[in-house]
Design a protein around this motif. Sequence first.
Motif, short mmCIF file in Angstrom:
data_model
loop_
_atom_site.label_atom_id
_atom_site.label_comp_id
_atom_site.label_asym_id
_atom_site.label_seq_id
_atom_site.Cartn_x
_atom_site.Cartn_y
_atom_site.Cartn_z
N UNK A 1 0.76 -1.18 0.01
CA UNK A 1 -0.09 0.06 -0.05
C UNK A 1 0.91 1.11 0.12
N UNK A 2 0.61 2.05 -0.88
CA UNK A 2 1.39 3.42 -0.98
C UNK A 2 0.53 4.48 -0.32
N UNK A 3 0.95 5.33 0.39
CA UNK A 3 -0.11 6.32 0.98
C UNK A 3 0.83 7.67 0.74
N UNK A 4 -0.28 8.69 0.25
CA UNK A 4 0.20 10.08 0.01
C UNK A 4 -0.43 11.12 0.98
N UNK A 5 0.28 11.65 1.94
CA UNK A 5 -0.28 12.47 2.84
C UNK A 5 -0.18 13.98 2.32
N UNK A 6 -1.07 14.89 2.38
CA UNK A 6 -1.06 15.97 2.16
C UNK A 6 -1.82 17.10 3.16
N UNK A 7 -1.74 18.60 2.91
CA UNK A 7 -2.52 19.18 3.75
C UNK A 7 -1.88 19.82 4.88
N UNK A 8 -0.67 19.72 4.99
CA UNK A 8 0.06 20.43 6.09
C UNK A 8 0.41 21.55 5.50
N UNK A 9 0.83 22.57 6.68
CA UNK A 9 1.41 23.83 6.22
C UNK A 9 1.58 24.82 7.62
N UNK A 10 1.77 26.01 7.36
CA UNK A 10 1.88 27.07 8.34
C UNK A 10 0.67 27.51 8.65
N UNK A 11 0.02 27.65 9.97
CA UNK A 11 -0.96 27.97 10.51
C UNK A 11 -0.89 28.73 11.91
N UNK A 12 -1.74 29.86 12.11
CA UNK A 12 -1.45 30.59 13.40
C UNK A 12 -2.31 29.67 14.61
N UNK A 88 1.10 21.09 18.75
CA UNK A 88 0.59 20.13 17.72
C UNK A 88 1.59 20.08 16.64
N UNK A 89 2.46 20.91 16.43
CA UNK A 89 3.57 21.23 15.37
C UNK A 89 4.31 19.87 15.46
N UNK A 90 4.72 19.52 13.95
CA UNK A 90 5.45 18.59 13.70
C UNK A 90 5.46 17.80 12.45
N UNK A 91 5.70 16.59 12.19
CA UNK A 91 5.50 15.89 11.02
C UNK A 91 4.47 14.88 11.27
N UNK A 92 3.43 14.97 10.37
CA UNK A 92 2.25 13.97 10.34
C UNK A 92 2.52 12.99 9.37
N UNK A 93 2.35 11.71 10.01
CA UNK A 93 2.60 10.77 9.05
C UNK A 93 1.06 9.89 9.11
N UNK A 94 0.68 9.33 8.10
CA UNK A 94 -0.24 8.45 8.19
C UNK A 94 0.04 7.11 7.99
N UNK A 95 -0.52 6.22 8.37
CA UNK A 95 -0.38 4.71 8.72
C UNK A 95 -1.56 3.77 8.13
N UNK A 109 3.67 14.92 6.40
CA UNK A 109 3.43 16.24 5.85
C UNK A 109 3.71 17.28 7.15
N UNK A 110 4.39 18.21 6.86
CA UNK A 110 4.72 19.23 8.11
C UNK A 110 3.78 20.22 8.17
N UNK A 111 3.32 20.30 9.81
CA UNK A 111 2.23 20.91 10.33
C UNK A 111 3.18 22.00 11.46
#
Length: 115
Positions: A1-12, A88-95, A109-111
């Motif tokens: 299974x290949x997983x593609x995470x997206x949606x991270x970014x910089x937020x206040x 909550x900041x960090x790199x978010x990985x899906x599993x 994806x970096x948050x």
Amino acid sequence: VQLQASGGGLVQAGGSLRLSCAASRRIFSISQMGWYRQAPGKQRELVAAVTSDGRTSYDDSAKGRFTISRDNAKNTIYLQMSSLKSEDSGVYFCQARVDLWHQYWGQGTQVTVSS
């Protein structure tokens, strides 16, 4: 299974983000899918998970602020994050945990939450 995470970014702080994780195969039979966070210098930790029958679980830090969901038709899981905090900041990985012996990870994806 290949997983593609997206949606991270910089937020206040106090803002919202929605993460997505698209799988390369149908996910309806995957026993559990989840989101993990890894902050600098810390171990990867489970933030939220959803089972194939829709049961959800959350880390205490995420309860009441994050919502995990899965769309089997789109082979995608989501993590809606609200009232974000700097911790909550960090790199978010899906599993994807297919069974007891097989699990797969997305690329992360970096948050970043600015205070």
